[in-house]
Write a protein that holds these residues in place. Structure first.
Motif, PDB file in Angstrom:
ATOM      1  N   LEU A  86      20.724 -17.341  23.104  1.00  0.00           N
ATOM      2  CA  LEU A  86      20.069 -18.608  23.405  1.00  0.00           C
ATOM      3  C   LEU A  86      19.081 -19.006  22.316  1.00  0.00           C
ATOM      4  N   TRP A  87      18.308 -18.046  21.848  1.00  0.00           N
ATOM      5  CA  TRP A  87      17.299 -18.361  20.834  1.00  0.00           C
ATOM      6  C   TRP A  87      17.958 -18.900  19.561  1.00  0.00           C
ATOM      7  N   PHE A  88      18.941 -18.130  19.079  1.00  0.00           N
ATOM      8  CA  PHE A  88      19.582 -18.554  17.827  1.00  0.00           C
ATOM      9  C   PHE A  88      20.393 -19.828  18.040  1.00  0.00           C
ATOM     10  N   GLY A  89      20.980 -19.951  19.237  1.00  0.00           N
ATOM     11  CA  GLY A  89      21.686 -21.192  19.545  1.00  0.00           C
ATOM     12  C   GLY A  89      20.744 -22.384  19.508  1.00  0.00           C
ATOM     13  N   LEU A  90      19.524 -22.167  20.002  1.00  0.00           N
ATOM     14  CA  LEU A  90      18.543 -23.245  20.033  1.00  0.00           C
ATOM     15  C   LEU A  90      18.099 -23.622  18.616  1.00  0.00           C
ATOM     16  N   VAL A  91      17.884 -22.584  17.784  1.00  0.00           N
ATOM     17  CA  VAL A  91      17.508 -22.866  16.390  1.00  0.00           C
ATOM     18  C   VAL A  91      18.609 -23.696  15.723  1.00  0.00           C
ATOM     19  N   GLY A  92      19.867 -23.272  15.947  1.00  0.00           N
ATOM     20  CA  GLY A  92      20.990 -24.014  15.365  1.00  0.00           C
ATOM     21  C   GLY A  92      21.062 -25.430  15.903  1.00  0.00           C
ATOM     22  N   LEU A  93      20.778 -25.557  17.182  1.00  0.00           N
ATOM     23  CA  LEU A  93      20.827 -26.876  17.819  1.00  0.00           C
ATOM     24  C   LEU A  93      19.799 -27.813  17.192  1.00  0.00           C
ATOM     25  N   MET A  94      18.587 -27.287  16.961  1.00  0.00           N
ATOM     26  CA  MET A  94      17.554 -28.121  16.348  1.00  0.00           C
ATOM     27  C   MET A  94      17.988 -28.545  14.947  1.00  0.00           C
ATOM     28  N   ASP A  95      18.614 -27.612  14.233  1.00  0.00           N
ATOM     29  CA  ASP A  95      19.065 -27.912  12.879  1.00  0.00           C
ATOM     30  C   ASP A  95      20.137 -28.998  12.909  1.00  0.00           C
ATOM     31  N   HIS A 105      18.926 -32.137   5.505  1.00  0.00           N
ATOM     32  CA  HIS A 105      18.784 -30.888   6.238  1.00  0.00           C
ATOM     33  C   HIS A 105      18.062 -31.187   7.539  1.00  0.00           C
ATOM     34  N   GLY A 106      18.438 -30.467   8.569  1.00  0.00           N
ATOM     35  CA  GLY A 106      17.749 -30.658   9.830  1.00  0.00           C
ATOM     36  C   GLY A 106      16.407 -29.982   9.758  1.00  0.00           C
ATOM     37  N   LEU A 107      16.410 -28.689  10.048  1.00  0.00           N
ATOM     38  CA  LEU A 107      15.203 -27.898   9.858  1.00  0.00           C
ATOM     39  C   LEU A 107      15.159 -27.532   8.391  1.00  0.00           C
ATOM     40  N   SER A 108      13.959 -27.379   7.843  1.00  0.00           N
ATOM     41  CA  SER A 108      13.895 -26.920   6.469  1.00  0.00           C
ATOM     42  C   SER A 108      14.321 -25.458   6.446  1.00  0.00           C
ATOM     43  N   GLN A 109      14.766 -25.030   5.270  1.00  0.00           N
ATOM     44  CA  GLN A 109      15.213 -23.651   5.116  1.00  0.00           C
ATOM     45  C   GLN A 109      14.135 -22.684   5.619  1.00  0.00           C
ATOM     46  N   GLY A 110      12.902 -22.966   5.228  1.00  0.00           N
ATOM     47  CA  GLY A 110      11.799 -22.083   5.599  1.00  0.00           C
ATOM     48  C   GLY A 110      11.599 -22.018   7.105  1.00  0.00           C
ATOM     49  N   ALA A 111      11.627 -23.183   7.749  1.00  0.00           N
ATOM     50  CA  ALA A 111      11.391 -23.224   9.194  1.00  0.00           C
ATOM     51  C   ALA A 111      12.492 -22.458   9.924  1.00  0.00           C
ATOM     52  N   LYS A 112      13.724 -22.622   9.455  1.00  0.00           N
ATOM     53  CA  LYS A 112      14.845 -21.950  10.094  1.00  0.00           C
ATOM     54  C   LYS A 112      14.676 -20.431   9.990  1.00  0.00           C
ATOM     55  N   LEU A 113      14.402 -19.975   8.770  1.00  0.00           N
ATOM     56  CA  LEU A 113      14.229 -18.534   8.574  1.00  0.00           C
ATOM     57  C   LEU A 113      13.042 -18.018   9.377  1.00  0.00           C
ATOM     58  N   ALA A 114      11.970 -18.808   9.447  1.00  0.00           N
ATOM     59  CA  ALA A 114      10.784 -18.353  10.166  1.00  0.00           C
ATOM     60  C   ALA A 114      11.085 -18.181  11.658  1.00  0.00           C
ATOM     61  N   LEU A 115      11.818 -19.136  12.224  1.00  0.00           N
ATOM     62  CA  LEU A 115      12.151 -19.035  13.653  1.00  0.00           C
ATOM     63  C   LEU A 115      13.038 -17.822  13.916  1.00  0.00           C
ATOM     64  N   GLN A 116      13.976 -17.582  13.006  1.00  0.00           N
ATOM     65  CA  GLN A 116      14.842 -16.416  13.182  1.00  0.00           C
ATOM     66  C   GLN A 116      14.030 -15.128  13.068  1.00  0.00           C
ATOM     67  N   ALA A 117      13.147 -15.098  12.051  1.00  0.00           N
ATOM     68  CA  ALA A 117      12.363 -13.888  11.826  1.00  0.00           C
ATOM     69  C   ALA A 117      11.416 -13.628  12.992  1.00  0.00           C
ATOM     70  N   LEU A 118      10.935 -14.694  13.607  1.00  0.00           N
ATOM     71  CA  LEU A 118      10.038 -14.547  14.752  1.00  0.00           C
ATOM     72  C   LEU A 118      10.733 -13.781  15.871  1.00  0.00           C
ATOM     73  N   TYR A 119      11.943 -14.219  16.182  1.00  0.00           N
ATOM     74  CA  TYR A 119      12.684 -13.528  17.235  1.00  0.00           C
ATOM     75  C   TYR A 119      12.951 -12.078  16.838  1.00  0.00           C
TER      76      TYR A 119
END
Lengths: 368, 656
Positions: free
Chosen positions: A109-118, A130-144
């Protein structure tokens, strides 16, 4: 949920004995796969029309100059199809009390949500944005990933002590390295690289979903073995109580993947988008980390490793440092396309490679 | 007593207009003023020198700020922190002083004050008007950001409105400091500067620091000018940095002139050089022609005094604002412009002036008094003499709570100066011979010698779009660049020269420029480049221009056919069709009939088709061999009838 219902029927109300089947992992795995597959087929057509009407697709500016030979305008965010069918299919067949199932579902769900936002950002921003910036995407993934790693190290970890922070290699019997706190950055690295390589691989019809399903199949077998006291002892693995649940989850993903493929193979009626590729990648990373078989992914997910590595080399070393291309194109499937190999041919060749790599991965069960 | 806060700075160019407005507003009395700027920058120094003894006294308060480092810069966080801290400091000063109006003249030093004023206003803690003044034709970053917070953005040039969408703007002109717009008498000025009023006077200066490019060109043409009896007044500049020491350079050049010119001792009396002119009005007054940079300050002082000027904008500034200023003045007929160009210098390329170009333009203007008079008249017309008073009146009106009229700018097309080089390429193909052609050429040359390879790459594409022959010598320098590479690139096996993309696009660009022996040399060298895309593009350019061949080239191509990658094999097949006699087809094309890559086989068949179409080959001769071609293809292009139907429908709409 059905397991719980069956046990209730059998024990409290004296239901028939075959209801015991509902406790078996093998039975539930197959049933989960079949359920998610059928659910995908049923909701697929509707979801595609829904996505199309919601303008969740590439924008076609003018039909007068529309290119009759490409697939622009195809609905995207088809990953929702997989996520929805996994939630229903796995929801029916999972065991609610098991921490492994919740870990897997949360990653999905988390990664699906990140992808959805992108995906959503890309649609709103117009083509090429780009949807989410590269940095924001990586940061959200790294957070999880950080939370996940800390959970595995904590007192609530479902893993036995011997697995919590050790590094295992395929074809090697014992742990090779005690990671200690280093397992946090290591987990983050695994999550980032796996989810993003699956994302890179998703560039042609059916290219990401089949190799992903094959990887899930291999890991489902591993989960079945590791979660079984007899088999794990026989094959000399550390027994992990309850990890067999991941086999059921793997089955659900395979079914959903095949159901998605029904609509997605060439010429595609729907693309999975980042929603799908991130969700698949995140879940895959979670599953392999829960069994401490993440290095095995270099073999089992060889296709993804190739895709990720080609992008990394092209972007960072080639364009970033040298200022030239190293491959004709990256990710690597586009290089083959550039050399005159049609999309369908590239995709099926990659499936073949993935299948063989999957077999090779299974071999590491026995040869150690 | 009404109160006004002035802010602006970072560089002197933003401080002087603020002081000019302050003079006009506070001069008559009834106002209290305060200046908020950054400690240690130009504004503090200038304010301090002011207090020493003048009618205008402005207390100075500081609020921290630094220049915007770029979104991806590692200094972004410190920047944001300083900006936040500065905004708090400014808010404190504003709350204590309680001004009715804030006048900002741009530059990063004005950011905290404007943000704080807007914030306090939004919170209802302060009632004040915000007036911003933009000096340049190409609006600064700070004013683009803060413009929307202001009640009014006053503009010097109407052109800058395009970069300020959503802001209320009014064109007021540039506030020149009081006392500068009236010119001293020429005879007086000549006498006090020790000049002969009967001989023409040329005044050359490059701002307080000096301009290296202008100075170097001037030293070259000095003997020629002096021999013609022109008196040269030269502000050499006070720059003493490591990059360039104006004083040392001056001494060296004088030595060289004394050595090289036999008649220097007679000429030297006509040459008056000083590091800096304290009373620049005198120099302006004495001059028949002024050569200088095109920063807004210097430009408007000149225009105010109605002096004919040859403007030499500095290349490569943010937003190319000096060029934008100069071009705006030129369009109004108020000044002439000489653009810099990249020049080779000790193995490097630097922005510079060709001495001949400078000499030609200076002589042309000195020998044409009518033109100079016209320029001077037009300059005075173009200059808003009342800018200072109008700005002061606007500030007073804002303080009184009125909302002065202003036009709200609709988002419009960007000016050429603000357009990224890569996008200029499209412009160049739209209007290949439009009035902006000269500027596009200038941008192309500037980009080609930029430090960033991305910019150089854009320059290459622009050169191709413009078919710019003048760029040819620069392109050849780029192709044969001997600069050794360092760092990671060296570790990865590169030795010298430009990176792969530059080399590749250079070969592509050469295809749109005329063939010369030098380009032939470059293209042939590129055939042995280590990067395959460079080799392929070189072959394609040779093909497109159907350049003559010789045995060595044919031999090189033969090697490609045998051992090249598929792109090279494709390119060679096309090259053969364009540049080689048809008779060799059995040797060149037939072996490709079984090539493993279907795209190469396709190229081979197309090469034959071209020869047959041109009548050099008869289809009958080929019949038997065509059978040899392996026609199964791994490549195909789908056709979706559904989309064809939709397209047919949409095309109907256009027909009817």
């Amino acid at each position: 949920m059905l397991t719980w219902l069956a046990n209730l029927l059998r024990e409290e109300l004296g239901g028939p004995g075959f209801l015991r089947l509902f406790n078996y992992i093998s039975f539930r795995t197959v049933m989960a796969a079949m359920t998610t597959f059928v659910v995908s087929l049923i909701i697929g057509g509707r979801l595609i029309r829904f996505l199309h009407l919601r303008r969740i697709r590439d924008v076609v500016e003018d039909y007068g100059v529309i290119d009759v030979s490409n697939k622009r305008g195809t609905p995207t965010m088809g990953g929702l199809l997989m996520i929805l069918s996994i939630l229903t299919g796995y929801g029916l067949w999972f065991r609610p009390g098991n921490p492994f199932s919740w870990a897997g579902l949360s990653a999905l769900l988390w990664f699906g949500l990140v992808g959805l936002m992108d995906d959503w950002g890309k649609l709103k921003g117009g083509s090429g944005k780009h949807g989410l910036s590269q940095g924001a995407k990586l940061a959200l993934q790294a957070l999880y990933a950080t939370g996940f790693a800390l959970w595995l190290l904590s007192a609530w970890s479902p893993l036995p002590e011997a697995l919590q922070s050790q590094l295992y290699l395929p074809f090697v019997k014992g742990p090779v390295l005690e990671l200690g706190w280093w397992s946090v950055p290591w987990t983050v690295l695994v999550f980032l690289s796996v989810s993003n390589s699956v994302n890179f691989a998703d560039g042609m019809d059916g290219l990401a979903v089949v190799p992903a399903a094959i990887s899930f199949m291999v890991y489902a077998v591993f989960a079945y073995v590791l979660g079984n006291e007899v088999y794990s002892q026989y094959l000399q693995f550390e027994y992990v109580r309850g990890v067999g649940e991941l086999a059921v989850l793997g089955g659900a993903v395979i079914g959903a993947g095949l159901g998605f493929l029904w609509y997605n193979f060439f010429p595609a009626q729907v693309f999975m988008g980042d929603t799908g590729s991130m969700a698949l990648g995140g879940l895959l990373a979670a599953v392999m980390l829960l069994m401490r078989q993440e290095v095995l992914f270099l073999i089992v997910g060889g296709v993804f490793v190739l895709e990720g590595a080609s992008v990394l080399i092209q972007e960072k070393i080639g364009i970033g440092i040298l200022g030239r291309r190293i491959f004709y194109r990256a990710p690597i499937h586009h290089a083959f396309e550039h050399r005159g190999v049609a999309e369908t041919k590239v995709v099926i060749r990659f499936w073949i490679i993935a299948l063989f790599l999957g077999f090779l991965g299974l071999l590491s069960l026995k040869i150690r | 007593m009404r109160r006004a806060v002035f802010t602006g700075g970072g560089t002197g160019g933003h401080v002087y207009p603020a002081l000019a407005i302050a003079q006009a507003l506070l001069g008559p009395g009834g106002w209290d003023g305060l200046y908020i700027g950054t400690r240690g920058r130009a504004e503090e120094r200038i304010l301090a020198s002011l207090e020493a003894g003048g009618p205008l006294t402005l207390p100075f308060r500081s609020a921290s700020a630094t220049g915007f480092p770029g979104l991806r810069s590692p200094r972004l966080l410190p920047f944001l922190f300083k900006l936040k801290l500065g905004t708090l400091q400014a808010a404190w000063h504003l709350l204590r002083f309680r001004p009715q109006v804030v006048v900002a003249t741009g530059g990063y030093a004005s950011a905290p004050t404007v943000f704080a004023a807007a914030l306090l206003r939004r919170l209802g803690l302060l009632r004040c008007g915000i007036l911003i003044h933009e000096q340049n034709a190409s609006a600064g970053l700070m004013n683009q950001l803060a413009g929307r917070l202001a009640d009014l953005v006053a503009l010097t040039f109407p052109e800058s409105a395009a970069a300020l969408p959503g802001c209320r703007t009014q064109v007021t002109g540039y506030p020149v400091r009081a006392g500068l717009e009236s010119l001293p008498d020429r005879l007086e000025a000549c006498r006090s500067l020790g000049l002969d009023p009967d001989k023409p006077v040329l005044f050359v200066f490059g701002g307080s620091q000096g301009a290296r490019a202008i100075n170097l060109a001037l030293y070259r043409i000095l003997p020629e000018l002096l021999r013609q009896g022109v008196q040269v007044l030269h502000g050499t500049g006070m720059s003493a940095g490591t990059a360039w020491d104006a004083g040392r350079e001056h001494a060296l050049q004088l030595e060289r002139l004394a050595r090289e010119c036999p008649d220097w001792s007679q000429l030297a009396s006509l040459y008056h050089a000083r590091p800096y002119f304290d009373q620049i009005q005198l120099a302006y007054a004495a001059a028949d022609l002024v050569c200088c940079r095109a920063g807004a300050g210097a430009l408007f002082e000149l225009l105010a005094m109605g002096r004919p000027a040859l403007l030499i904008p500095k290349m490569g500034l943010p937003g190319d604002h000096q060029t934008a200023n100069a071009r705006s003045a030129e369009k109004a007929g108020a000044a002439e412009v000489l653009l810099e160009e990249p020049l080779p210098e000790e193995g490097r390329i630097e922005a510079g002036l060709r001495p001949e170009a400078l000499l030609e333009r200076v002589q042309g203007l000195l020998n044409d008094p009518e033109c100079r008079t016209a320029l001077g008249v037009r300059a005075r017309e173009h200059f808003h003499a009342d800018a200072r008073e109008r700005l002061a009146a606007l500030a007073a009106a804002l303080a009184a709570g009125e909302r002065p009229a202003g036009e709200r700018v609709a988002p419009g097309p960007r000016s050429l100066e603000r357009t990224p080089t890569l996008e200029l390429c499209r412009r160049a193909t739209w209007e290949p011979a439009g009035p902006d052609r000269r500027y596009l050429e200038y941008r192309c040359l500037a980009a080609l010698c930029s430090d960033s390879w991305v910019e150089r790459n854009a320059g290459l594409k622009l050169a191709a779009a413009l078919h710019l022959e003048r760029a040819l010598s620069l392109l050849i320098r780029l192709a044969e660049d001997p600069t050794p590479v360092g760092g990671l690139r060296r570790l990865l096996g590169e030795r010298r020269g430009q990176n792969g993309f530059i080399r590749r696009n250079l070969m592509t660009t050469l295809a749109s420029l005329p063939a010369t022996p030098e380009t032939d040399r470059v293209l042939r060298a590129a055939l042995d480049d280590s990067y395959w895309e460079v080799r392929v593009e070189a072959i394609r350019t040779l093909t497109l221009q159907e350049r003559p061949t010789d045995p060595a080239l044919v031999e090189r191509m033969r090697r490609f056919r045998r051992q090249g990658n598929f792109e090279e094999a494709q390119a060679v097949a096309h090259w053969w069709a364009a540049c080689q006699p048809a008779a060799g087809w059995r040797e060149w094309i037939l072996p490709l009939s079984l090539h493993a890559n279907c795209l190469v086989r396709e190229a081979a068949i197309r090469a034959l088709q071209r020869k047959v179409k041109q009548g050099e080959l008869q289809l009958a001769d080929l019949q038997g061999e065509l059978d040899l071609f392996l026609l199964t293809s791994t490549h195909f292009r789908p056709q979706f009838p559904l989309k064809q139907a939709m397209r047919a429908l949409a095309e109907q709409r256009e027909v009817s």
